[in-house]
Motif scaffolding. Sequence first.
Motif, PDB file in Angstrom:
ATOM      1  N   VAL A 130      56.435  29.257  42.073  1.00  0.00           N
ATOM      2  CA  VAL A 130      56.287  28.120  41.165  1.00  0.00           C
ATOM      3  C   VAL A 130      55.317  28.458  40.036  1.00  0.00           C
ATOM      4  CG1 VAL A 130      55.591  25.699  40.980  1.00  0.00           C
ATOM      5  CG2 VAL A 130      56.800  26.494  43.016  1.00  0.00           C
ATOM      6  N   GLY A 160      50.137  23.934  50.690  1.00  0.00           N
ATOM      7  CA  GLY A 160      50.888  23.387  49.576  1.00  0.00           C
ATOM      8  C   GLY A 160      50.035  22.514  48.680  1.00  0.00           C
ATOM      9  N   ALA A 161      49.190  21.681  49.285  1.00  0.00           N
ATOM     10  CA  ALA A 161      48.348  20.767  48.511  1.00  0.00           C
ATOM     11  C   ALA A 161      47.302  21.514  47.692  1.00  0.00           C
ATOM     12  CB  ALA A 161      47.664  19.777  49.455  1.00  0.00           C
ATOM     13  N   ALA A 203      49.012  23.382  44.851  1.00  0.00           N
ATOM     14  CA  ALA A 203      49.508  22.461  43.823  1.00  0.00           C
ATOM     15  C   ALA A 203      48.385  22.010  42.898  1.00  0.00           C
ATOM     16  CB  ALA A 203      50.176  21.256  44.479  1.00  0.00           C
ATOM     17  N   LEU A 254      47.254  24.940  40.697  1.00  0.00           N
ATOM     18  CA  LEU A 254      48.254  25.292  39.686  1.00  0.00           C
ATOM     19  C   LEU A 254      48.229  24.285  38.534  1.00  0.00           C
ATOM     20  CD1 LEU A 254      51.316  26.491  41.823  1.00  0.00           C
ATOM     21  CD2 LEU A 254      49.849  27.873  40.329  1.00  0.00           C
ATOM     22  N   ILE A 255      47.992  23.022  38.846  1.00  0.00           N
ATOM     23  CA  ILE A 255      47.871  22.002  37.797  1.00  0.00           C
ATOM     24  C   ILE A 255      46.692  22.334  36.878  1.00  0.00           C
ATOM     25  CG2 ILE A 255      47.306  19.585  37.334  1.00  0.00           C
ATOM     26  CD1 ILE A 255      48.887  18.887  39.899  1.00  0.00           C
ATOM     27  N   LEU A 288      53.806  29.597  46.865  1.00  0.00           N
ATOM     28  CA  LEU A 288      53.863  28.648  45.744  1.00  0.00           C
ATOM     29  C   LEU A 288      53.340  29.278  44.455  1.00  0.00           C
ATOM     30  CD1 LEU A 288      52.768  25.264  47.365  1.00  0.00           C
ATOM     31  CD2 LEU A 288      54.976  25.804  46.341  1.00  0.00           C
TER      32      LEU A 288
END
Length: 397
Positions: free
Chosen positions: A250, A195-196, A199, A202-203, A246
């Motif tokens: 997302v 997840g980290a 994330a 994706l940023i 993700l």
Amino acid sequence: MDELSIPALGLILLTASLVAIISRRLRLPYSVGLVAAGIALSFVPGGAELPLSRDLIFTVFLPPLIFQAALEIEWRHFRINLPVTALLAFPGVAIAAAVVALGMHWLLGWSWMGAGLFGALIAATDPVSVLAAFKEMKVQPRLALLVESESLLNDGAAAVGFAILVGVASGASATPGAIASSFVWIVAGGIAVGGAVAAVLLIIAGRTEDYLVEITLTTIAAYGSFLIAEKLGMSGVLATLTAGLLVGNVGWKGAISANARSHVLAFWGYAAFLANSIVFILIGGHEAHQPLGIFATSSAVAIALVLVGRVLAIYPLCAMLKPTSLKVDPKYQHVLVWGGLRGALALALALALPQGIAERGAIIVTAFAVVAFSIFVQGLTMPWFIKKIGLTATKAE
């Protein structure tokens, strides 16, 4: 030899392309054709030596296979069916592994540790040829989702169980508290790392619309999450699975540009095709040189136990869901049982066995035998089986 030479890689890619063309025309499972081609290549005079090692499978081929599968799973449907797939993956793997371990110990006299490690590693499923048949025959969406998502979680559960047993074999504490804390660290840690990593990337991806950069970032997400988790003693499989989910859910909502989405999916479709092609050809090349005759008894017993373990893992657990809205159609259960093929992960774990395990050689050969049976017997009969029980799209729910 642990590395693929350029000539060997070229030969494998050419073979994979020809097998893909022939398999489609003959309507045969692609993975079966690849393994058969690998066996044939191993007997070509002067042919290239085809390497197969735990590191090659684990660090090169496994991340793209897991990431690509997770990338295409829609979170909404995955979440709805998560209680089913988690039940089949975690308690189901424990049941299947226990059946195999008990049988190998009692029937063949294997040590508890050797039998337990074999039970854990052989519980990992690889439904590549089954899913290919699903796409060809357009089966009902929920069945495809259950098979694929259960396999992804199943792989994670099997790898976690194997890692815990390897730790115990290496001298780690075997108390219930120590095993529980190890389980939490491996599972929760793997999910957190995945997840980290996803994330953060994706940023970064949200700052560009260059599809080449975005593909590169997803590649880092797939391999980075896996390698970081493994380095920390966590589950790389669950980390990459989380990262893929993700990015595929997302990420499509803004971080990955609309223009890049088709490029990202096409890239990962090719990456999975490439990884599957190479892995199954390598499996075939090494199947040809396994002393299966010497271990014929253990192989036959193992195949029977694996099938029994799968039956006991699927039917009783699905029966518990019968009164609920998550009940699993009996026909789906049949496919889950017969479609529980074994493949690359089981062999990677077998090749990673510590040298101190007394049955190490027998476990590796027996794992190859189970994988061969599942690919050639179960894989070849799946299209016929799906038609026989009436699960094609024309008879959808």
